[in-house]
Design a protein around this motif. Structure first.
Motif, PDB file in Angstrom:
ATOM      1  N   SER A  82       6.659  -7.412   1.955  1.00  0.00           N
ATOM      2  CA  SER A  82       7.504  -8.263   0.693  1.00  0.00           C
ATOM      3  C   SER A  82       7.467  -8.987   0.260  1.00  0.00           C
ATOM      4  O   SER A  82       7.369  -8.831  -0.823  1.00  0.00           O
ATOM      5  CB  SER A  82       9.254  -8.350   1.538  1.00  0.00           C
ATOM      6  N   LEU A  83       6.292  -9.618   0.169  1.00  0.00           N
ATOM      7  CA  LEU A  83       6.229 -11.011  -0.463  1.00  0.00           C
ATOM      8  C   LEU A  83       4.355 -10.187  -1.062  1.00  0.00           C
ATOM      9  O   LEU A  83       4.256 -10.220  -2.592  1.00  0.00           O
ATOM     10  CB  LEU A  83       5.458 -11.511   0.554  1.00  0.00           C
ATOM     11  N   THR A 135       6.937 -16.067  -8.826  1.00  0.00           N
ATOM     12  CA  THR A 135       8.502 -16.376  -8.040  1.00  0.00           C
ATOM     13  C   THR A 135       8.121 -15.912  -6.267  1.00  0.00           C
ATOM     14  O   THR A 135       8.812 -16.584  -5.161  1.00  0.00           O
ATOM     15  CB  THR A 135       9.443 -15.395  -8.223  1.00  0.00           C
ATOM     16  N   LYS A 136       7.555 -15.494  -6.165  1.00  0.00           N
ATOM     17  CA  LYS A 136       6.878 -15.155  -5.163  1.00  0.00           C
ATOM     18  C   LYS A 136       6.673 -16.500  -3.872  1.00  0.00           C
ATOM     19  O   LYS A 136       6.573 -17.121  -3.290  1.00  0.00           O
ATOM     20  CB  LYS A 136       5.446 -14.398  -5.235  1.00  0.00           C
ATOM     21  N   TRP A 137       5.700 -17.116  -4.910  1.00  0.00           N
ATOM     22  CA  TRP A 137       4.724 -18.941  -4.804  1.00  0.00           C
ATOM     23  C   TRP A 137       5.924 -19.278  -4.178  1.00  0.00           C
ATOM     24  O   TRP A 137       6.329 -20.361  -3.833  1.00  0.00           O
ATOM     25  CB  TRP A 137       4.119 -19.266  -5.299  1.00  0.00           C
ATOM     26  N   LYS A 138       7.292 -19.255  -5.641  1.00  0.00           N
ATOM     27  CA  LYS A 138       8.048 -20.535  -5.372  1.00  0.00           C
ATOM     28  C   LYS A 138       8.624 -20.421  -4.127  1.00  0.00           C
ATOM     29  O   LYS A 138       9.121 -21.207  -2.893  1.00  0.00           O
ATOM     30  CB  LYS A 138       9.139 -20.697  -6.715  1.00  0.00           C
ATOM     31  N   LEU A 139       9.227 -19.169  -3.644  1.00  0.00           N
ATOM     32  CA  LEU A 139      10.122 -18.563  -2.792  1.00  0.00           C
ATOM     33  C   LEU A 139       8.963 -19.418  -0.916  1.00  0.00           C
ATOM     34  O   LEU A 139       9.748 -19.733  -0.917  1.00  0.00           O
ATOM     35  CB  LEU A 139      10.364 -17.095  -2.319  1.00  0.00           C
ATOM     36  N   GLN A 141       9.475 -22.667  -1.182  1.00  0.00           N
ATOM     37  CA  GLN A 141      11.151 -23.121  -0.978  1.00  0.00           C
ATOM     38  C   GLN A 141      11.072 -22.206   1.091  1.00  0.00           C
ATOM     39  O   GLN A 141      11.915 -23.850   1.985  1.00  0.00           O
ATOM     40  CB  GLN A 141      12.120 -22.466  -1.126  1.00  0.00           C
ATOM     41  N   VAL A 142      10.518 -21.613   0.944  1.00  0.00           N
ATOM     42  CA  VAL A 142      10.494 -21.679   2.949  1.00  0.00           C
ATOM     43  C   VAL A 142      10.017 -22.223   3.788  1.00  0.00           C
ATOM     44  O   VAL A 142      10.360 -22.993   4.625  1.00  0.00           O
ATOM     45  CB  VAL A 142      10.166 -20.360   3.504  1.00  0.00           C
TER      46      VAL A 142
END
Length: 156
Positions: free
Chosen positions: A78-79, A90-94, A97-98
């Motif tokens: 998914s990433l 967006t991927k690195w922000k996600l 956050q995780v």
């Protein structure tokens, strides 16, 4: 988080080190052993990336395995699908956050005595996160008394 699993497993919630890591390592070992063509890390990553993730592991194995290898493969795919420049950010922000959410959760789950022991040794990142969260009043183990606004520990 892997460092904590190996060096300070007592700071993690019960069952994580004993069950999930053991089952995941065993499944990964079996995966690599079945594929004798795997000679290095790059080949292992390619083979793991080729794992079909359409059928959830609960349908294949039921509840008996606590391994997260399949979930990791699914998450990695998914990433990796977020490749274009706006999606890459967006991927690195996600991921950030995780990671922060996991770190905060684990910091709150660890007992205060374990944090105190770590402070005697200079403290782990997890302990410093816990102290910051306590300072800002965002830990469930702390509650503010209504009358005199003192912070007191909830030992249960």
């Amino acid at each position: 988080m892997m460092y904590l699993l190996v060096m300070c497993p007592f700071m993690l919630p019960n069952g994580i080190g004993e069950t999930r890591v053991r089952d995941t390592c065993a499944e990964l070992h079996g995966f690599c052993k079945e594929r004798i063509s795997i000679k290095n890390e790059s080949q292992a990553c390619s083979k793991l990336n080729a794992v079909k993730t359409k059928i959830p592991p609960s349908k294949v194995k039921g509840d008996r395995s606590k391994s997260v290898l399949f979930d990791a493969c699914s998450l990695a795919k998914s990433l990796q699908s977020l490749k274009s420049p706006p999606m890459k950010e967006t991927k690195w922000k996600l991921v950030l956050q995780v990671w922060v959410e996991m770190l905060s959760h684990v910091a709150c789950q660890c007992g205060w005595t374990d944090h105190a022991q770590q402070l005697r040794r200079g403290g782990e990142l997890l302990t410093h996160v816990w102290l910051l969260m306590a300072h800002f009043g965002i830990i469930q183990q702390f509650q503010i008394s209504e009358g005199n606004a003192k912070v007191k520990l909830n030992w249960q």
